[in-house]
Design a protein around this motif. Sequence first.
Motif, PDB file in Angstrom:
ATOM      1  N   GLU A   1      56.012  15.380  13.256  1.00 45.70           N
ATOM      2  CA  GLU A   1      57.455  15.247  13.470  1.00 45.70           C
ATOM      3  C   GLU A   1      57.789  13.765  13.628  1.00 45.70           C
ATOM      4  OE1 GLU A   1      60.906  16.448  16.748  1.00 45.70           O
ATOM      5  OE2 GLU A   1      58.910  17.364  16.864  1.00 45.70           O
TER       6      GLU A   1
ATOM      7  N   ARG B   1      60.441  11.104  14.810  1.00 42.93           N
ATOM      8  CA  ARG B   1      61.614  11.055  15.695  1.00 42.93           C
ATOM      9  C   ARG B   1      62.344   9.717  15.674  1.00 42.93           C
ATOM     10  NH1 ARG B   1      60.645  14.534  21.230  1.00 42.93           N
ATOM     11  NH2 ARG B   1      60.115  16.527  20.200  1.00 42.93           N
TER      12      ARG B   1
ATOM     13  N   TYR C   1      57.018   8.194  16.968  1.00 42.33           N
ATOM     14  CA  TYR C   1      58.219   7.473  17.368  1.00 42.33           C
ATOM     15  C   TYR C   1      58.167   6.095  16.729  1.00 42.33           C
ATOM     16  CZ  TYR C   1      58.707  11.013  21.049  1.00 42.33           C
ATOM     17  OH  TYR C   1      58.839  12.189  21.751  1.00 42.33           O
TER      18      TYR C   1
END
Length: 390
Positions: free
Chosen positions: A259, A261, A242
């Motif tokens: 991932e 985000r 994040y």
Amino acid sequence: MLPRLLYIADVPVENSLHGSALLFRLLLDYPRDRLRIVETGAQHSLPHRRLPGVDYRHVPQRMGRLRRTRLAKLVDSMAMVGAAHVSRAIRTATIGFDADAVLTVTNGNGWLSAVALARAHKLPYHLMCHDEWAGGGATLAALAAMKERIFAQAYRGAASRLCVSPAMGAAYQRRFGVAGETLYPARSPHGQVYEGLSPRLAARTRGRVVAFAGSMSTLAMVEANRRMAQAIAPLGGRLIIYGPATVEAHPSLAQPNIELRGLLPPDALVAALRNDVDILYLPMWFGPGEKVNERLSFPSKLTDYTNVGLPIFVSGDADCAAAVWERDHPGVALVQHSTAIPDIAADMQKLFENRQLARSLAERAKAVGDLMFAATTAEQSFYRTLTHRS
């Protein structure tokens, strides 16, 4: 009554990351008509992230493009020398605001202008110290002694010296002979403080999701996250990042189990971590030449990490700020000093599979964080300092 406060510094005051978020939270309840923000760095705050109703001004840095070339150290050195004199642009940005005191953050060079302006107008100034300035930065090595003298003089002459960790205050007292006060990062005064642990800790089948929240400010930080992804891949683990990182900027993050985000507002971030994550990752590897900051700079992400109610995994040297925090408060995190992928993998497997350990770490981090990083504690201490020393 709180003083009419003039903020001048390179660090933007906005609801985002690191020192910016710390400042935003401290000043969120400050009387709007008694505060003006003058941002002097290359980056300025975004309007939707600013303190509502506060007068913001931006004085852009000169020679900004040259800072991204081989001349960066020379340019930064020239800027440091020039910042000791208050520019016309900064003077213009302060017109119409009759300040009682000046607040600044010792990052970049804008704080030098803040100190110079305060001295010229015989105003008390308050230094917030988040990172090591004298021993860091991109200035020429030949100016190291000058930087130490400049910082020492400013530090000794401040009305207050607000250090982000006890280690920083102690180190500066040894170097400069003057005591500093510890002002830890704090949670938002209007943010949600969760009562219990993350519901994922009680789930019958736990996931294997690790999260890092923050910016990739150095290549060492990027490498630390890449190593984590590699360590948990054989265990079926995923890493969620994040923050503002992109694959274009950091190609090594283009891994199947990573991932990205993006950057979330603090409240949304904590909610996402509680719902989607099993372990919180805190690397303290800042890179070559940053050992002093690893030791003195307290990781502000712990304010939100400890609100999530999940186990925290720290990776860093034995004397880094997060490792010292764990020694001062045993059981708040699992700490690994090795960068070897097998060592990281062994610890992560332990956290994935040992429910009792994961819950114990989460409970301890939540309890300690609720006390250390309470918004009211930080705000009252900050207001008291401004009132009594301005």
